[in-house]
Scaffold this motif. Sequence first.
Motif, PDB file in Angstrom:
ATOM      1  N   TYR A  15       0.821  -1.214   0.000  1.00  0.00           N
ATOM      2  CA  TYR A  15       0.000   0.000   0.000  1.00  0.00           C
ATOM      3  C   TYR A  15       0.854   1.264   0.000  1.00  0.00           C
ATOM      4  CZ  TYR A  15      -4.514  -2.256   0.264  1.00  0.00           C
ATOM      5  OH  TYR A  15      -5.629  -2.971  -0.042  1.00  0.00           O
ATOM      6  N   THR A  16       1.999   1.225   0.663  1.00  0.00           N
ATOM      7  CA  THR A  16       2.910   2.369   0.633  1.00  0.00           C
ATOM      8  C   THR A  16       3.430   2.590  -0.787  1.00  0.00           C
ATOM      9  OG1 THR A  16       3.567   2.015   2.925  1.00  0.00           O
ATOM     10  CG2 THR A  16       5.067   3.314   1.565  1.00  0.00           C
ATOM     11  N   GLU A  17       3.809   1.510  -1.446  1.00  0.00           N
ATOM     12  CA  GLU A  17       4.266   1.594  -2.835  1.00  0.00           C
ATOM     13  C   GLU A  17       3.153   2.115  -3.744  1.00  0.00           C
ATOM     14  OE1 GLU A  17       7.382   0.627  -4.414  1.00  0.00           O
ATOM     15  OE2 GLU A  17       7.992   1.005  -2.354  1.00  0.00           O
ATOM     16  N   LEU A  45       0.800  -3.052  -8.880  1.00  0.00           N
ATOM     17  CA  LEU A  45       0.642  -3.117  -7.430  1.00  0.00           C
ATOM     18  C   LEU A  45      -0.778  -3.509  -7.033  1.00  0.00           C
ATOM     19  CD1 LEU A  45       2.811  -0.043  -6.521  1.00  0.00           C
ATOM     20  CD2 LEU A  45       3.240  -2.392  -5.754  1.00  0.00           C
ATOM     21  N   LEU A  46      -1.763  -2.984  -7.740  1.00  0.00           N
ATOM     22  CA  LEU A  46      -3.142  -3.379  -7.452  1.00  0.00           C
ATOM     23  C   LEU A  46      -3.331  -4.879  -7.663  1.00  0.00           C
ATOM     24  CD1 LEU A  46      -5.083  -0.400  -9.033  1.00  0.00           C
ATOM     25  CD2 LEU A  46      -4.988  -0.998  -6.605  1.00  0.00           C
ATOM     26  N   HIS A  47      -2.729  -5.402  -8.715  1.00  0.00           N
ATOM     27  CA  HIS A  47      -2.799  -6.848  -8.967  1.00  0.00           C
ATOM     28  C   HIS A  47      -2.094  -7.628  -7.855  1.00  0.00           C
ATOM     29  CE1 HIS A  47      -2.901 -10.654 -11.013  1.00  0.00           C
ATOM     30  NE2 HIS A  47      -1.594 -10.753 -10.838  1.00  0.00           N
ATOM     31  N   HIS A  52      -2.174 -11.072  -3.106  1.00  0.00           N
ATOM     32  CA  HIS A  52      -1.742 -11.180  -1.715  1.00  0.00           C
ATOM     33  C   HIS A  52      -2.936 -11.491  -0.810  1.00  0.00           C
ATOM     34  CE1 HIS A  52       0.629 -10.424   1.837  1.00  0.00           C
ATOM     35  NE2 HIS A  52      -0.149  -9.418   2.198  1.00  0.00           N
ATOM     36  N   TYR A  53      -4.030 -10.771  -0.979  1.00  0.00           N
ATOM     37  CA  TYR A  53      -5.222 -11.028  -0.174  1.00  0.00           C
ATOM     38  C   TYR A  53      -5.803 -12.404  -0.467  1.00  0.00           C
ATOM     39  CZ  TYR A  53      -5.675  -6.489   2.034  1.00  0.00           C
ATOM     40  OH  TYR A  53      -5.462  -5.395   2.815  1.00  0.00           O
TER      41      TYR A  53
END
Length: 67
Positions: A15-17, A45-47, A52-53
Amino acid sequence: MEQYEHFCLVSRFLYTELEQAAAMVHMLKEQGLEYEFWQFRKQELLHRIKVHYHDFERVLFYKEKGF
């Protein structure tokens, strides 16, 4: 518990990235400069966050089932 801590650390990093990439897109767009790289980085990053989730949900599912 260790898996949860790892999940939180990775989430925070991603999320920081994502925030940094979004800020770069916004700044470059306002200045009329090339921002495609950062737009691609945001999508990447969204992917990664989605994957990750999903991985964490799978770990929780298997833990609940006793695997």
